[in-house]
Design a protein around this motif. Sequence first.
Motif: not given
Lengths: 112, 111
Positions: B29-30, B50, B66, B91, B93-95
């Motif tokens: 995700y990043s 992302k 990605e 990262e 897992t998003s968030g």
Amino acid sequence: DAGITQSPRHKVTETGTPVTLRCHQTENHRYMYWYRQDPGHGLRLIHYSYGVKDTDKGEVSDGYSVSRSKTEDFLLTLESATSSQTSVYFCAISAPPGYEQYFGPGTRLTVT
Amino acid sequence: QQPVQSPQAVILREGEDAVINCSSSKALYSVHWYRQKHGEAPVFLMILLKGGEQKGHEKISASFNEKKQQSSLYLTASQLSYSGTYFCGTETTSGTYKYIFGTGTRLKVLA
């Protein structure tokens, strides 16, 4: 430079003794992290915090606990130090979340 | 699971270019990139998000694929000051804003 300090900077302790490392920030950042760095392993996340009293485990959390009772302080405790916990420990802060992390100067811990 | 960085080490002459790769077995995700000089703390270089957004150093560029779960850091016209160990932090897992770092790429620039 971001206001982040670690104490102590160097510590030698014996196997089986408890050890607490302190990370202190003056930036009022929400996210704080503890990493350990060992040759051949790079940086490995131990625990992190996303707010006061809000913490979560990283990839190498066994044998470590953390506490965060104030925004500015994040404590890492080794309940009973082992030789495998000899390492350099870095604290980092980040805000807003997802932005760059600023690392503290590190603590070199030796467990004999 | 730590992302894999390649090469593990590289030696350059001043003015030469280098590419450092970071590959993950999980969706990304990043990606963050940091440089660490011997005996010092890691220092931020670049964030890739992302969707293509980038934030970072003016003289360093990076890409984020990605679909391949990869990121690459491009160092052009290298300077002596570029020497150090480069780490990617991923990262997956998003968030969560929880980052898993690679084992590092040691880069040495010679005069």
